[in-house]
Every structure is written in C-alpha cells, then in structure tokens.
Design a protein around this motif. Structure first.
Motif, PDB file in Angstrom:
ATOM      1  N   VAL A 180      39.829  41.983  31.252  1.00  8.48           N
ATOM      2  CA  VAL A 180      40.328  41.844  32.622  1.00  8.48           C
ATOM      3  C   VAL A 180      40.235  40.377  33.031  1.00  8.48           C
ATOM      4  O   VAL A 180      39.170  39.771  32.934  1.00  8.48           O
ATOM      5  CB  VAL A 180      39.521  42.716  33.610  1.00  8.48           C
ATOM      6  CG1 VAL A 180      40.053  42.554  35.026  1.00  8.48           C
ATOM      7  CG2 VAL A 180      39.531  44.170  33.177  1.00  8.48           C
ATOM      8  N   ALA A 181      41.366  39.823  33.497  1.00  9.13           N
ATOM      9  CA  ALA A 181      41.372  38.440  33.963  1.00  9.13           C
ATOM     10  C   ALA A 181      40.936  38.409  35.424  1.00  9.13           C
ATOM     11  O   ALA A 181      41.493  39.133  36.255  1.00  9.13           O
ATOM     12  CB  ALA A 181      42.761  37.838  33.811  1.00  9.13           C
TER      13      ALA A 181
ATOM     14  N   GLU B 114      37.945  33.159  42.680  1.00 12.13           N
ATOM     15  CA  GLU B 114      37.633  33.803  43.953  1.00 12.13           C
ATOM     16  C   GLU B 114      37.063  35.213  43.729  1.00 12.13           C
ATOM     17  O   GLU B 114      36.093  35.610  44.376  1.00 12.13           O
ATOM     18  CB  GLU B 114      38.898  33.877  44.817  1.00 12.13           C
ATOM     19  CG  GLU B 114      38.670  34.432  46.196  1.00 12.13           C
ATOM     20  CD  GLU B 114      39.937  34.418  47.036  1.00 12.13           C
ATOM     21  OE1 GLU B 114      39.804  34.422  48.259  1.00 12.13           O
ATOM     22  OE2 GLU B 114      41.053  34.401  46.466  1.00 12.13           O
ATOM     23  N   GLN B 115      37.651  35.961  42.808  1.00 10.85           N
ATOM     24  CA  GLN B 115      37.144  37.305  42.505  1.00 10.85           C
ATOM     25  C   GLN B 115      35.741  37.236  41.918  1.00 10.85           C
ATOM     26  O   GLN B 115      34.881  38.055  42.248  1.00 10.85           O
ATOM     27  CB  GLN B 115      38.077  38.026  41.531  1.00 10.85           C
ATOM     28  CG  GLN B 115      39.392  38.435  42.151  1.00 10.85           C
ATOM     29  CD  GLN B 115      40.371  38.947  41.106  1.00 10.85           C
ATOM     30  OE1 GLN B 115      40.487  38.403  40.002  1.00 10.85           O
ATOM     31  NE2 GLN B 115      41.083  40.005  41.462  1.00 10.85           N
ATOM     32  N   LEU B 116      35.494  36.255  41.041  1.00 13.55           N
ATOM     33  CA  LEU B 116      34.156  36.117  40.456  1.00 13.55           C
ATOM     34  C   LEU B 116      33.136  35.727  41.516  1.00 13.55           C
ATOM     35  O   LEU B 116      32.004  36.228  41.494  1.00 13.55           O
ATOM     36  CB  LEU B 116      34.175  35.126  39.295  1.00 13.55           C
ATOM     37  CG  LEU B 116      34.926  35.613  38.057  1.00 13.55           C
ATOM     38  CD1 LEU B 116      35.101  34.491  37.040  1.00 13.55           C
ATOM     39  CD2 LEU B 116      34.231  36.808  37.422  1.00 13.55           C
TER      40      LEU B 116
ATOM     41  N   GLY C  22      46.213  29.496  35.028  1.00 14.64           N
ATOM     42  CA  GLY C  22      46.856  29.879  36.270  1.00 14.64           C
ATOM     43  C   GLY C  22      46.207  31.076  36.940  1.00 14.64           C
ATOM     44  O   GLY C  22      46.608  31.465  38.028  1.00 14.64           O
ATOM     45  N   VAL C  23      45.192  31.666  36.275  1.00 16.03           N
ATOM     46  CA  VAL C  23      44.523  32.847  36.847  1.00 16.03           C
ATOM     47  C   VAL C  23      43.034  32.583  36.977  1.00 16.03           C
ATOM     48  O   VAL C  23      42.497  32.492  38.062  1.00 16.03           O
ATOM     49  CB  VAL C  23      44.757  34.115  35.968  1.00 16.03           C
ATOM     50  CG1 VAL C  23      44.028  35.312  36.563  1.00 16.03           C
ATOM     51  CG2 VAL C  23      46.246  34.400  35.838  1.00 16.03           C
TER      52      VAL C  23
END
Length: 173
Positions: free
Chosen positions: A117-118, A122-124, A165-166
C-alpha cells in the motif's frame, strides 16, 4: 541556547533510550536546523514564537502515541529476514537486533502490517504519528534513517520504496 551544551547534543544523548519522547522547543527555526533535530531523533520540532495551545496538542499527541506502545500485544510480523516483535518492541534483521527509535519502530511496524500500500507523507503523519498537521519532512527523515537499518543497500531500497509523486510503500517478499 542551553548553558554548556546545545539542544542537539541533549537530543542525541536522550535518543540512546528508545522510550523517551523528545520535543525540541527552540528559537533555531531554519530548515537545516529542523532537519538536524529530526535526524537526531526528535519526535517533533517546535520553533519560537509558538502557540501554547499548539504545543500542548503536539505534546499530547506524542504522549498518546507513547502510551499506546505500553499496551501489550503478541503480534509478530515477518518479512524475509525481518521480524517485528510488538510484544518485545524489537525488530531483527537476519537474527541481528536493530537499534530503532520508538518512532522508527512504529513506522516499520505500520508499513510491514500494510505491505503493497502506497502512503503519502500526510497519511503516515496521521497513521503513525497521530498528527493531523505537522512538517512532512519528519516522515522523509525517518524513512531515510529506517532505510539505513532495514535495507541491505539503503541507496537501492527494495523493502521501503519511494512511490514517486505519492510517498512510500513496503514491498513484501
């Protein structure tokens, strides 16, 4: 601005203990100084002037994450020669124990739990740090330091890879 020792050295000495949360509160606010503080293992870096309310929220977040680490779990995650033992709060590679900070442990455990899962920075920050705001370079610095410990060749990562980019993704075996 401490007498006889600087904050970076205090952070370096405290970081020898994985269980000590560190928030650097300083007047030194350039990007290079923030990066140095985070590279040395600070969990957060707050520059003056600061909002007392924001500081309290940042400290609460770090203490909440530290408290979560106290909840026992029997989870053991395995990927190739890497073993993440949540109960002992230990990561080994090829049978050798890795010297990880508490945040590095949280990050590798989260990524190994979610292979393929990439995640954006911000999510991390939200999932691993428990922050809804903050300097995303914190993630970048921790990923670099973690790669130095879990990758056979950190310059050519095969486990903790960059998704351009992700953000980042854990490549399971």
């Amino acid at each position: 601005m401490l007498p006889g020792i600087d904050g970076f050295e205090v952070c370096r000495r405290l970081r020898t203990r994985d269980d000590v949360p560190i928030v650097m509160l300083t007047a030194l606010g350039s990007e290079s100084e923030r990066v140095v503080g985070l590279t040395l293992g600070a969990d957060d870096y707050v520059t003056k002037p600061f909002s007392p309310r924001e500081l309290v929220l940042r400290v609460d977040s770090i203490l909440r994450r530290a408290g979560e680490q106290l909840e026992p779990t029997l989870e053991v995650l395995r990927d190739r020669d890497l073993v993440v033992d949540s109960a002992q709060h230990v990561v080994t590679r090829g049978g050798e124990r890795l010297a990880l900070t508490a945040r590095e442990f949280d990050l590798v455990r989260f990524l190994v739990r979610n292979p393929g899962v990439a995640f954006t920075r911000e999510q991390l920050l939200a999932q691993v740090w428990g922050w809804s705001f903050g300097d995303q370079s914190t993630v970048t610095v921790h990923v670099r330091r973690l790669r130095e410990k879990v990758e056979p060749d950190p310059r050519r990562p095969v486990r903790l890879v960059t998704v351009w980019g992700v953000g980042y993704r854990w490549e399971a075996s």
